[in-house]
Design a protein around this motif. Sequence first.
Motif, short mmCIF file in Angstrom:
data_model
loop_
_atom_site.label_atom_id
_atom_site.label_comp_id
_atom_site.label_asym_id
_atom_site.label_seq_id
_atom_site.Cartn_x
_atom_site.Cartn_y
_atom_site.Cartn_z
N PHE A 39 41.55 51.18 37.48
CA PHE A 39 42.53 50.90 38.53
C PHE A 39 43.50 49.81 38.07
O PHE A 39 44.71 49.93 38.21
CB PHE A 39 41.79 50.50 39.81
N VAL A 40 42.94 48.74 37.47
CA VAL A 40 43.79 47.65 36.97
C VAL A 40 44.70 48.17 35.86
O VAL A 40 45.89 47.87 35.83
CB VAL A 40 42.94 46.46 36.49
N GLN A 51 41.06 43.88 46.94
CA GLN A 51 41.30 42.63 46.19
C GLN A 51 42.13 42.95 44.94
O GLN A 51 43.05 42.21 44.60
CB GLN A 51 39.98 41.97 45.80
N LEU A 52 41.81 44.03 44.26
CA LEU A 52 42.55 44.41 43.06
C LEU A 52 43.97 44.87 43.37
O LEU A 52 44.84 44.85 42.50
CB LEU A 52 41.81 45.51 42.30
N ASP A 53 44.20 45.28 44.61
CA ASP A 53 45.54 45.68 45.01
C ASP A 53 46.54 44.53 44.86
O ASP A 53 47.73 44.76 44.68
CB ASP A 53 45.55 46.15 46.47
N GLY A 54 46.05 43.32 44.90
CA GLY A 54 46.91 42.16 44.73
C GLY A 54 47.42 41.99 43.31
O GLY A 54 48.35 41.23 43.06
N TYR A 55 46.79 42.68 42.38
CA TYR A 55 47.22 42.61 40.99
C TYR A 55 48.24 43.70 40.72
O TYR A 55 48.16 44.79 41.26
CB TYR A 55 46.03 42.77 40.05
N THR A 56 49.17 43.39 39.84
CA THR A 56 50.22 44.37 39.52
C THR A 56 49.91 45.15 38.26
O THR A 56 50.56 46.15 37.99
CB THR A 56 51.57 43.64 39.30
N PRO A 59 52.90 50.94 39.18
CA PRO A 59 52.79 49.86 40.18
C PRO A 59 52.69 50.36 41.62
O PRO A 59 52.19 49.64 42.48
CB PRO A 59 54.06 49.04 39.98
N GLU A 60 53.12 51.58 41.86
CA GLU A 60 53.05 52.11 43.22
C GLU A 60 51.63 52.53 43.61
O GLU A 60 51.35 52.77 44.78
CB GLU A 60 54.01 53.29 43.38
N LEU A 61 50.72 52.60 42.65
CA LEU A 61 49.32 52.94 42.93
C LEU A 61 48.71 51.84 43.80
O LEU A 61 48.86 50.65 43.52
CB LEU A 61 48.54 53.05 41.62
N THR A 62 48.04 52.26 44.88
CA THR A 62 47.40 51.29 45.76
C THR A 62 45.95 51.67 46.00
O THR A 62 45.54 52.80 45.72
CB THR A 62 48.11 51.19 47.13
N ALA A 63 45.23 50.75 46.56
CA ALA A 63 43.83 51.01 46.91
C ALA A 63 43.73 52.19 47.87
O ALA A 63 42.79 52.98 47.79
CB ALA A 63 43.21 49.76 47.53
N ARG A 77 50.47 43.77 35.54
CA ARG A 77 51.29 42.99 34.60
C ARG A 77 51.23 41.49 34.89
O ARG A 77 51.89 40.70 34.23
CB ARG A 77 52.74 43.47 34.66
N ASP A 78 50.47 41.12 35.91
CA ASP A 78 50.31 39.72 36.25
C ASP A 78 49.36 39.05 35.25
O ASP A 78 48.64 39.74 34.54
CB ASP A 78 49.77 39.59 37.68
N PRO A 79 49.35 37.73 35.18
CA PRO A 79 48.51 37.05 34.19
C PRO A 79 47.03 37.42 34.25
O PRO A 79 46.39 37.60 33.20
CB PRO A 79 48.71 35.56 34.51
N GLN A 80 46.47 37.57 35.44
CA GLN A 80 45.04 37.89 35.56
C GLN A 80 44.76 39.30 35.03
O GLN A 80 43.77 39.52 34.34
CB GLN A 80 44.59 37.76 37.02
N SER A 81 45.60 40.27 35.38
CA SER A 81 45.42 41.64 34.89
C SER A 81 45.56 41.68 33.38
O SER A 81 44.74 42.31 32.69
CB SER A 81 46.48 42.58 35.49
N LEU A 82 46.58 41.02 32.86
CA LEU A 82 46.81 41.03 31.41
C LEU A 82 45.66 40.36 30.68
O LEU A 82 45.24 40.83 29.61
CB LEU A 82 48.14 40.35 31.09
N LEU A 83 45.13 39.30 31.25
CA LEU A 83 43.98 38.63 30.65
C LEU A 83 42.80 39.59 30.57
O LEU A 83 42.17 39.74 29.52
CB LEU A 83 43.60 37.39 31.45
N ALA A 84 42.48 40.25 31.68
CA ALA A 84 41.33 41.16 31.70
C ALA A 84 41.51 42.29 30.69
O ALA A 84 40.58 42.61 29.94
CB ALA A 84 41.14 41.71 33.11
N VAL A 85 42.68 42.88 30.66
CA VAL A 85 42.94 43.98 29.72
C VAL A 85 42.81 43.48 28.29
O VAL A 85 42.19 44.14 27.44
CB VAL A 85 44.34 44.58 29.98
N GLU A 86 43.36 42.33 28.02
CA GLU A 86 43.31 41.78 26.65
C GLU A 86 41.88 41.44 26.24
O GLU A 86 41.49 41.66 25.10
CB GLU A 86 44.21 40.55 26.55
#
Length: 190
Positions: A165-166, A97-102, A173-177, A104-113
């Motif tokens: 991972f996120v 599921q996390l593989d869908g995040y880059t 970005p090449e890192l995958t599950a 740098r996408d809004p959801q990833s950036l939100l979580a990191v922030e």
Amino acid sequence: MPPPPPTAAERGIEVRQRLLRAAVELIGEVGTQSVSTRLLAERAGVRPGLVHYHFASLPALLRQAAMGAMRPLLTEGTAAFTAADSPAEGAELLLRQLDGYTGRDPQSLLAVEVYLSSARDPELRAALSGLVAEFREAIAAALDSAGHPDPAGAAATLAALLDGFVLHKGLSPELTADDVIPTVRHLMQP
């Protein structure tokens, strides 16, 4: 016959929801430290005075928005993990599921922030810590039921690995599950 106009209470609920949605967007885009009352009101399409009318303060609104966004992520993750046939499959599912995040996408950036902001905001830290603790406890309970020798340790390691991972996807970005699943499967084995 047209529907009746919304009541004052309904309009107030709608304004609060617009402010919270705008806050979630802005937290990921510019970071909590850069969200101002004016910027938030502009994004929500309301007057700046309504921010403080509906919320005790801008930080209180940002906390509520952050937790409102993080809670479903962790509860959905918990549900997916515990519904899997085995802890190893549950962990793999979460990573995929996390593989869908880059990163740098809004959801990833939100979580990191939100994590970063929690280091500066004791109230946010307490709320986020409680939410993450619930996630780890649910994972540990599933691991314990599967006979894992160290359910709490494995749950804490998995939670940290998912967060990392996120973070790392934003740098690589090449890192995958697929890169980490074999090790995670081993960690999840009873």
